[in-house]
Write a protein that holds these residues in place. Sequence first.
Motif, mmCIF file in Angstrom:
data_model
loop_
_atom_site.group_PDB
_atom_site.id
_atom_site.type_symbol
_atom_site.label_atom_id
_atom_site.label_comp_id
_atom_site.label_asym_id
_atom_site.label_seq_id
_atom_site.Cartn_x
_atom_site.Cartn_y
_atom_site.Cartn_z
ATOM 1 N N THR A 177 75.915 27.758 24.814
ATOM 2 C CA THR A 177 74.496 27.863 24.465
ATOM 3 C C THR A 177 74.339 28.192 22.981
ATOM 4 O O THR A 177 73.488 27.610 22.298
ATOM 5 N N ASN A 178 75.155 29.115 22.481
ATOM 6 C CA ASN A 178 75.088 29.457 21.056
ATOM 7 C C ASN A 178 75.370 28.244 20.193
ATOM 8 O O ASN A 178 74.704 28.016 19.178
ATOM 9 N N GLU A 179 76.353 27.453 20.577
ATOM 10 C CA GLU A 179 76.690 26.265 19.801
ATOM 11 C C GLU A 179 75.555 25.238 19.855
ATOM 12 O O GLU A 179 75.266 24.560 18.884
ATOM 13 N N ARG A 180 74.907 25.097 21.009
ATOM 14 C CA ARG A 180 73.771 24.175 21.124
ATOM 15 C C ARG A 180 72.605 24.637 20.249
ATOM 16 O O ARG A 180 71.926 23.817 19.625
ATOM 17 N N LEU A 181 72.354 25.960 20.224
ATOM 18 C CA LEU A 181 71.302 26.489 19.349
ATOM 19 C C LEU A 181 71.619 26.198 17.891
ATOM 20 O O LEU A 181 70.748 25.812 17.116
ATOM 21 N N GLN A 182 72.873 26.383 17.544
ATOM 22 C CA GLN A 182 73.296 26.095 16.179
ATOM 23 C C GLN A 182 73.110 24.616 15.866
ATOM 24 O O GLN A 182 72.632 24.250 14.794
ATOM 25 N N GLN A 183 73.475 23.754 16.800
ATOM 26 C CA GLN A 183 73.312 22.308 16.608
ATOM 27 C C GLN A 183 71.826 21.964 16.436
ATOM 28 O O GLN A 183 71.470 21.160 15.574
ATOM 29 N N PHE A 184 70.952 22.569 17.252
ATOM 30 C CA PHE A 184 69.528 22.323 17.141
ATOM 31 C C PHE A 184 69.026 22.733 15.748
ATOM 32 O O PHE A 184 68.283 21.996 15.099
ATOM 33 N N PHE A 185 69.454 23.915 15.292
ATOM 34 C CA PHE A 185 69.038 24.396 13.975
ATOM 35 C C PHE A 185 69.491 23.430 12.887
ATOM 36 O O PHE A 185 68.728 23.068 12.005
ATOM 37 N N ASN A 186 70.767 23.014 12.962
ATOM 38 C CA ASN A 186 71.297 22.094 11.944
ATOM 39 C C ASN A 186 70.528 20.778 11.938
ATOM 40 O O ASN A 186 70.187 20.256 10.882
ATOM 41 N N ASN A 187 70.252 20.220 13.125
ATOM 42 C CA ASN A 187 69.495 18.963 13.206
ATOM 43 C C ASN A 187 68.086 19.139 12.657
ATOM 44 O O ASN A 187 67.571 18.268 11.959
ATOM 45 N N HIS A 188 67.456 20.276 12.981
ATOM 46 C CA HIS A 188 66.104 20.550 12.492
ATOM 47 C C HIS A 188 66.095 20.615 10.965
ATOM 48 O O HIS A 188 65.246 20.006 10.315
ATOM 49 N N MET A 189 67.052 21.336 10.399
ATOM 50 C CA MET A 189 67.125 21.455 8.946
ATOM 51 C C MET A 189 67.425 20.099 8.303
ATOM 52 O O MET A 189 66.890 19.766 7.250
ATOM 53 N N PHE A 190 68.275 19.317 8.956
ATOM 54 C CA PHE A 190 68.602 17.993 8.442
ATOM 55 C C PHE A 190 67.356 17.117 8.416
ATOM 56 O O PHE A 190 67.101 16.396 7.452
ATOM 57 N N ASN A 191 66.558 17.176 9.479
ATOM 58 C CA ASN A 191 65.320 16.388 9.522
ATOM 59 C C ASN A 191 64.341 16.837 8.444
ATOM 60 O O ASN A 191 63.653 16.009 7.847
ATOM 61 N N LEU A 192 64.264 18.153 8.178
ATOM 62 C CA LEU A 192 63.393 18.640 7.104
ATOM 63 C C LEU A 192 63.852 18.096 5.757
ATOM 64 O O LEU A 192 63.025 17.686 4.932
ATOM 65 N N GLU A 193 65.168 18.097 5.524
ATOM 66 C CA GLU A 193 65.707 17.546 4.282
ATOM 67 C C GLU A 193 65.381 16.055 4.165
ATOM 68 O O GLU A 193 65.040 15.561 3.103
ATOM 69 N N GLN A 194 65.477 15.378 5.288
ATOM 70 C CA GLN A 194 65.178 13.946 5.313
ATOM 71 C C GLN A 194 63.715 13.692 4.925
ATOM 72 O O GLN A 194 63.425 12.803 4.134
ATOM 73 N N GLU A 195 62.826 14.488 5.472
ATOM 74 C CA GLU A 195 61.411 14.360 5.153
ATOM 75 C C GLU A 195 61.162 14.620 3.669
ATOM 76 O O GLU A 195 60.333 13.980 3.035
ATOM 77 N N GLU A 196 61.907 15.590 3.136
ATOM 78 C CA GLU A 196 61.760 15.917 1.720
ATOM 79 C C GLU A 196 62.153 14.720 0.834
ATOM 80 O O GLU A 196 61.505 14.450 -0.152
ATOM 81 N N TYR A 197 63.230 14.032 1.236
ATOM 82 C CA TYR A 197 63.684 12.878 0.450
ATOM 83 C C TYR A 197 62.700 11.709 0.565
ATOM 84 O O TYR A 197 62.588 10.907 -0.353
ATOM 85 N N LYS A 198 61.993 11.608 1.683
ATOM 86 C CA LYS A 198 61.040 10.518 1.867
ATOM 87 C C LYS A 198 59.837 10.657 0.945
ATOM 88 O O LYS A 198 59.217 9.680 0.585
ATOM 89 N N ARG A 199 59.498 11.912 0.588
ATOM 90 C CA ARG A 199 58.337 12.148 -0.275
ATOM 91 C C ARG A 199 58.604 11.733 -1.644
ATOM 92 O O ARG A 199 58.934 11.238 -2.428
#
Length: 199
Positions: A177-199
């Motif tokens: 579960t801890n690893e899945r939470l970490q994976q979710f956080f990493n994916n979320h942060m990656f998507n935020l970075e992606q959105e930043e590059y799109k702007r």
Amino acid sequence: KEHQLKKELAQGEKERKVLESRVRQEQTIARELDPRRRYLEEEEQDLIYRVCAAILHLGNVEFSGEEQAQVANVDVLTDKVAPLLKVDGPSLVAALISPRVMAGRELITLSLNPVKAGNSRDALVKALYGRLFLWVVDKINNTLRVAGKDNFIGILDIAGFEIFEVNSFEQLCINFTNERLQQFFNNHMFNLEQEEYKR
């Protein structure tokens, strides 16, 4: 008027080239981030699963005896761990309880007691996990085409693994579960970075 028209056409052409360049960049990023893209081949995924399963099974290996260690549940090594690691079962048993070490120019076979044999098993688990982790990091870096000087992956460790005398199934579930939470956080942060590059 003709001069003004040529100037506007030149400006329009310049803007078209900039727009085409941006579109090409976004298409490249979209191809790189395509969720259908395979980053690990099936054989590589199988390798990861086999090594992780072997590590978990090695945690169940017990030793008995007084001066000379014996594997109390030898079937775990010969029937589960050895096939997963694709090694000879009896050789694996011998390596854990009677390792051969180089002394000068000669190979000497040691006779380990149960405590030292347990330490030998733990060292094997640590080495397997460490090498697997470094291989996965290298694979990710190669996939992302990270430059040599930037050879790192930023990972947030939310809770980490707990170490107990005996790891139960519940602890495995907590770690998962801890690893899945970490994976979710990493994916979320990656998507935020992606959105930043799109702007």
